[in-house]
Design an enzyme around this catalytic site. Structure first.
Site, mmCIF file in Angstrom:
data_model
loop_
_atom_site.group_PDB
_atom_site.id
_atom_site.type_symbol
_atom_site.label_atom_id
_atom_site.label_comp_id
_atom_site.label_asym_id
_atom_site.label_seq_id
_atom_site.Cartn_x
_atom_site.Cartn_y
_atom_site.Cartn_z
ATOM 1 N N TYR A 190 0.825 -1.206 0.000
ATOM 2 C CA TYR A 190 0.000 0.000 0.000
ATOM 3 C C TYR A 190 0.870 1.271 0.000
ATOM 4 O O TYR A 190 0.541 2.258 -0.648
ATOM 5 C CB TYR A 190 -0.910 0.017 1.236
ATOM 6 C CG TYR A 190 -2.182 -0.771 1.083
ATOM 7 C CD1 TYR A 190 -3.390 -0.142 0.835
ATOM 8 C CD2 TYR A 190 -2.181 -2.154 1.195
ATOM 9 C CE1 TYR A 190 -4.576 -0.866 0.701
ATOM 10 C CE2 TYR A 190 -3.351 -2.888 1.069
ATOM 11 C CZ TYR A 190 -4.542 -2.241 0.820
ATOM 12 O OH TYR A 190 -5.712 -2.962 0.688
ATOM 13 N N TYR B 164 3.944 5.376 -2.613
ATOM 14 C CA TYR B 164 4.073 6.745 -2.124
ATOM 15 C C TYR B 164 5.514 7.051 -1.712
ATOM 16 O O TYR B 164 5.978 8.185 -1.844
ATOM 17 C CB TYR B 164 3.115 6.964 -0.954
ATOM 18 C CG TYR B 164 1.670 6.812 -1.366
ATOM 19 C CD1 TYR B 164 0.991 7.866 -1.966
ATOM 20 C CD2 TYR B 164 0.999 5.613 -1.196
ATOM 21 C CE1 TYR B 164 -0.332 7.725 -2.383
ATOM 22 C CE2 TYR B 164 -0.318 5.464 -1.594
ATOM 23 C CZ TYR B 164 -0.977 6.521 -2.187
ATOM 24 O OH TYR B 164 -2.280 6.377 -2.606
#
Length: 545
Positions: A348, A352
């Site tokens: 996840y 980022y």
């Protein structure tokens, strides 16, 4: 471009301002022309007048180049020296504070008079402060001039990116000519130290992923669940739509204003967690929208019975302001529980981390831009506003972890040896467990760093009794643990322009220029290579910050 708009007085008014803000004049003229067509020249004049006001800081033109800023800083430092030469320390400090405050520069309330006066008389101090203020303000003006958005230049302006790349090139050129040498003759180049340090994007990314992996493994041992949150500011903080069109709700808030708003809401949420006895740990990532407005991603782990309440509290404070504005329910707060069938917490968050460091392993960002180019812009954005992009929450000190990776202990059977082995082998899970787990107060952890005060160079001639804590850097001295204390070896690293200066005559403790303990990169002792050791230079570049 604007010659046919308004009266003769308007023409003279515009010319005076355009001459003053010459680096921004072309883009300001475009904005002026757009506003005069959308509204009228009166509205455009008001905008230009506001622009001119924001680019004045007392008698300083904030669009000045580096050479002009250095000259201005030198004049102000000399002015402080001249005006305080015959004053008592108390009066001199008051005068210096007043002069600094005129340019939005403040000194700590508890700084000593001696330190405050020395700083106010320092050209370097003035230049560094003014350069940051000017750079931030000019970039905010570029946002108002429609230069920072997906249509024009996402995340930061093209000029800011060029400035950032130039600064990095200058830093690399400097590092190529500098070397560190220890008292026993071990030396490394500054560039090698950089490449082995978390300043290096590859090392930084790898360390973050190691820590995330260990943190997730620890959460599984506790049977905790993870959730991925995204929190965004209200519309009034956003300057542009993704189409490049200005947002009419924007109230000229700066990037720092927006990040401080998110910080304030997070502090409220944490205070509520504390009141209800809720404990969370994990990672926070700060990244910009296309227009430079920051938003947060939070990867948090908590007991399953507390997850719903954690989400409810975060949602409440995320929606506390302007909750009824259009699109708020959809865009302001998102919560996505970690689904093991879709992937781990690492999966996840990995995107980022890569996106915000160097763009490695990605093709494009969320807006379809080249990932590596976007990463450069995001890094330039974070550097300009001094925004901490990644922060772990509720977990033990990474400073101790990095310090342990520089040590070479004789035995790995002792408690400290086992902790050092975990750090050296990048085993964050074992390190986390041996450090007492998550959400433990620093004073209650079984291992901790102790520091010694190291006086800063500019205060070495001062009486120690006249100095405050701000006159010192803190240098790791001991590792304290339940069974005792371990003294960190002091190799007395010195900085030189060439290794040839000290190969035959290693520096004594009083020679050269002292730097913080650390080593790494291509490590050599009197020219003999040392193979098979992983570079451990985390921390040596503290000197260069």
């Amino acid at each position: 471009m604007t010659s046919g708009i308004g009266t003769r007085e308007c023409h003279l008014f515009r010319k005076k301002i355009f001459d003053f803000i010459s680096p921004l004049a072309y883009d300001a003229a475009h904005k002026y022309l757009k506003l005069s067509k959308q509204h009228d020249y009166v509205q455009a004049n008001r905008f230009l007048s506001s622009l001119n006001k924001h680019l004045h800081l007392a008698d300083l033109n904030l669009t000045s180049d580096i050479k002009e800023l250095k000259a201005f800083a030198k004049s102000k430092a000399m002015e402080c020296l001249r005006d305080t030469a015959d004053l008592s320390e108390a009066h001199a400090l008051c005068l210096c504070k007043a002069k600094l405050l005129k340019y939005n520069i403040s000194l700590p309330d508890d700084i000593s008079a001696t330190e405050g006066i020395i700083q106010a008389r320092s050209e370097k101090f003035w230049f560094n402060k003014l350069k940051r203020i000017a750079s931030q303000k000019v970039e905010e003006i570029r946002r108002q001039l429609d230069l920072v958005n997906q249509k024009k230049s996402a995340y930061c302006s093209s000029d800011r990116l060029r400035q950032f790349k130039w600064e990095k090139e200058q830093a690399l050129e400097f590092m190529k000519s500098k070397w560190f040498c220890s008292a026993d003759g071990e030396f490394i180049s500054m560039l090698d130290a950089y490449q082995a340090n978390v300043s290096n994007p590859e090392v930084r990314r790898a360390e973050l992923m190691v820590r995330i992996k260990g943190t997730e493994e620890y959460s599984k041992l506790l049977n905790h669940v993870g959730c991925f949150y995204t929190i965004t500011t209200p519309s009034k903080f956003h300057s542009h739509y993704q189409s490049g069109k200005p947002n009419p709700k924007y109230l000229n808030y700066s990037v720092k204003d927006a990040n401080e708003y998110l910080n304030a809401q997070w502090r409220k949420a944490r205070a509520q967690f504390h009141r209800e006895g809720i404990e969370v740990f994990g990672l926070r990532v700060v990244e910009p929208h296309h227009d430079g407005t920051p938003h947060w991603h939070l990867l948090l782990f908590t007991p399953p019975e507390q997850l719903a309440r954690v989400t409810s509290i975060l949602r409440h404070y995320a929606m506390e302001d302007d909750a009824d504005e259009s699109g708020a329910d959809k865009n302001r707060f998102k919560a996505e529980p970690i689904d093991p069938e879709k992937g781990s917490a690492q999966d996840y968050i990995a995107k980022y981390i890569c996106k915000n460091i160097d763009g490695e392993f990605l093709d494009t960002d969320n807006y379809g831009n080249d990932a590596k180019q976007s990463a450069s812009k995001i890094t330039a954005w974070a550097s300009l506003y001094n925004i901490r992009q990644f922060q772990f929450l509720g977990l033990p000190s990474v400073t101790l972890w990095r310090q342990l990776r520089k040590l070479e202990l004789e035995s790995s059977d002792t408690p400290l040896g086992k902790l050092q082995k975990a750090a050296d082998e990048s085993d964050w899970l074992s390190y986390l467990i041996m450090m007492g787990g998550a959400n433990v107060k620093r004073i209650e952890r079984p291992f901790s760093l102790e520091y010694e005060n190291q006086i800063k160079t500019q205060y070495q001639h001062c009486e120690l009794s006249t100095l405050s804590k701000h006159a010192y850097n803190q240098k790791p001295k001991h590792i304290r643990f339940t069974e005792g204390t371990y003294a960190i070896p002091d190799k007395n690293w010195q900085l030189f322009s060439s290794p040839a200066e000290r190969v035959d005559s290693p520096p004594s403790q009083r020679e050269g220029r002292a730097v913080d303990e650390g080593s790494g990169g291509s490590r050599r002792r009197l020219g003999i290579s040392r193979e098979g050791k992983a570079p451990k230079a985390e921390g040596i570049l503290d000197l260069c910050k």
